[in-house]
Design a protein around this motif. Sequence first.
Motif, PDB file in Angstrom:
ATOM      1  N   PRO A 153      45.565  35.010  38.760  1.00 30.23           N
ATOM      2  CA  PRO A 153      44.905  35.780  39.825  1.00 30.23           C
ATOM      3  C   PRO A 153      45.666  35.641  41.131  1.00 30.23           C
ATOM      4  O   PRO A 153      46.310  34.626  41.389  1.00 30.23           O
ATOM      5  CB  PRO A 153      43.504  35.149  39.901  1.00 30.23           C
ATOM      6  CG  PRO A 153      43.680  33.771  39.347  1.00 30.23           C
ATOM      7  CD  PRO A 153      44.749  33.880  38.298  1.00 30.23           C
ATOM      8  N   ASP A 154      45.596  36.680  41.953  1.00 29.38           N
ATOM      9  CA  ASP A 154      46.263  36.681  43.256  1.00 29.38           C
ATOM     10  C   ASP A 154      45.311  37.359  44.235  1.00 29.38           C
ATOM     11  O   ASP A 154      45.496  38.514  44.609  1.00 29.38           O
ATOM     12  CB  ASP A 154      47.598  37.421  43.156  1.00 29.38           C
ATOM     13  CG  ASP A 154      48.513  37.140  44.339  1.00 29.38           C
ATOM     14  OD1 ASP A 154      48.076  36.434  45.272  1.00 29.38           O
ATOM     15  OD2 ASP A 154      49.650  37.628  44.347  1.00 29.38           O
ATOM     16  N   PRO A 169      41.075  43.685  35.335  1.00 28.30           N
ATOM     17  CA  PRO A 169      40.008  42.865  34.740  1.00 28.30           C
ATOM     18  C   PRO A 169      40.578  41.565  34.206  1.00 28.30           C
ATOM     19  O   PRO A 169      41.776  41.429  34.003  1.00 28.30           O
ATOM     20  CB  PRO A 169      39.488  43.749  33.604  1.00 28.30           C
ATOM     21  CG  PRO A 169      40.680  44.539  33.193  1.00 28.30           C
ATOM     22  CD  PRO A 169      41.457  44.802  34.463  1.00 28.30           C
ATOM     23  N   SER A 170      39.692  40.600  33.985  1.00 28.38           N
ATOM     24  CA  SER A 170      40.128  39.355  33.370  1.00 28.38           C
ATOM     25  C   SER A 170      40.129  39.513  31.854  1.00 28.38           C
ATOM     26  O   SER A 170      39.587  40.466  31.305  1.00 28.38           O
ATOM     27  CB  SER A 170      39.198  38.207  33.773  1.00 28.38           C
ATOM     28  OG  SER A 170      37.877  38.463  33.333  1.00 28.38           O
ATOM     29  N   SER A 171      40.741  38.561  31.186  1.00 26.60           N
ATOM     30  CA  SER A 171      40.754  38.551  29.723  1.00 26.60           C
ATOM     31  C   SER A 171      39.583  37.730  29.211  1.00 26.60           C
ATOM     32  O   SER A 171      39.128  36.781  29.859  1.00 26.60           O
ATOM     33  CB  SER A 171      42.073  37.963  29.219  1.00 26.60           C
ATOM     34  OG  SER A 171      42.005  37.721  27.831  1.00 26.60           O
ATOM     35  N   ALA A 180      44.279  37.431  34.568  1.00 24.34           N
ATOM     36  CA  ALA A 180      44.155  38.883  34.447  1.00 24.34           C
ATOM     37  C   ALA A 180      44.741  39.382  33.141  1.00 24.34           C
ATOM     38  O   ALA A 180      45.791  38.923  32.695  1.00 24.34           O
ATOM     39  CB  ALA A 180      44.847  39.563  35.618  1.00 24.34           C
ATOM     40  N   SER A 181      44.049  40.336  32.542  1.00 26.13           N
ATOM     41  CA  SER A 181      44.579  41.027  31.376  1.00 26.13           C
ATOM     42  C   SER A 181      45.587  42.060  31.852  1.00 26.13           C
ATOM     43  O   SER A 181      45.247  42.956  32.628  1.00 26.13           O
ATOM     44  CB  SER A 181      43.451  41.714  30.611  1.00 26.13           C
ATOM     45  OG  SER A 181      43.982  42.560  29.619  1.00 26.13           O
ATOM     46  N   GLY A 199      37.730  38.164  45.412  1.00 27.39           N
ATOM     47  CA  GLY A 199      37.878  36.759  45.070  1.00 27.39           C
ATOM     48  C   GLY A 199      37.830  36.476  43.587  1.00 27.39           C
ATOM     49  O   GLY A 199      38.221  35.380  43.153  1.00 27.39           O
ATOM     50  N   ASN A 200      37.372  37.430  42.801  1.00 27.86           N
ATOM     51  CA  ASN A 200      37.291  37.248  41.350  1.00 27.86           C
ATOM     52  C   ASN A 200      38.324  38.073  40.595  1.00 27.86           C
ATOM     53  O   ASN A 200      38.721  37.701  39.490  1.00 27.86           O
ATOM     54  CB  ASN A 200      35.896  37.605  40.847  1.00 27.86           C
ATOM     55  CG  ASN A 200      34.839  36.631  41.322  1.00 27.86           C
ATOM     56  OD1 ASN A 200      35.069  35.428  41.372  1.00 27.86           O
ATOM     57  ND2 ASN A 200      33.679  37.159  41.693  1.00 27.86           N
TER      58      ASN A 200
END
Length: 241
Positions: A153-154, A169-171, A180-181, A199-200
């Motif tokens: 994440p950045d 989105p996240s994985s 991140a995916s 932040g997410n």
Amino acid sequence: MSAFKPFFSLLLIALACLGCREQSNEKLPKAEHPEIAADSQGIRSDSPEAPVEKDTTSFVLTEDNAIDFFFNYQKDLKVNQVRLQTSMGSFTVQLYDNVPYHKSNFIYLTRKGYFNNTMFHRVVPNFIIQGGNADNQQTAQKRKEIGRYLLPPDTRKGHKHHRGTISMPSSEIDNPHMLASPFEFFIVVTDPGSYHLDGNYTAFGKVIEGMDVVDRINQVPIDDGEWPMKNIYIEKAEVLE
């Protein structure tokens, strides 16, 4: 009993198919503030398969080499805009220079032709459209050839999830750090924005042309799994050199 066996077998098959569809549409429960569904890489079986083009290169991205690769890839990267031609029209995104890994990843995948013939497979009205996946073997094959990796994440570069922001989105794969995916993205349509995502998730660009197309996609009829009732394809993604 002999008459019951065929019926019981058909019932088991039907339940199995239902379970597969529910898994492929997995998402987080609805809440006061909608969330982003993880990239499940789910595959449905109701779309025709496109021919798979074999990648003749041997290089494959992995967890071990992805960061070094994108660090070097972005050094001489002068471009920062990508146009996406969809089955409902085209729009252009501009990528932020100070989010180098996510920017270079998106440009790299675009140049590899990954996004071509993928779909906007999740639509949440007045929230987001999510793209970069598809229910055909071609997409799964392209992911396999490009590699299996995640991006860190950045989220501290000052970019908020305003309307028109493109983010990642996240994985769902063993991911407590919200990595991140790399293959999927979502675009915020909420006015003025969906700031509970800050932040997410990593915002790495914004729509600079064709936001009306994004809005039209966000208004299409959807099923209970938030899949559009009619497939919406990214027909072609191209870097504006």
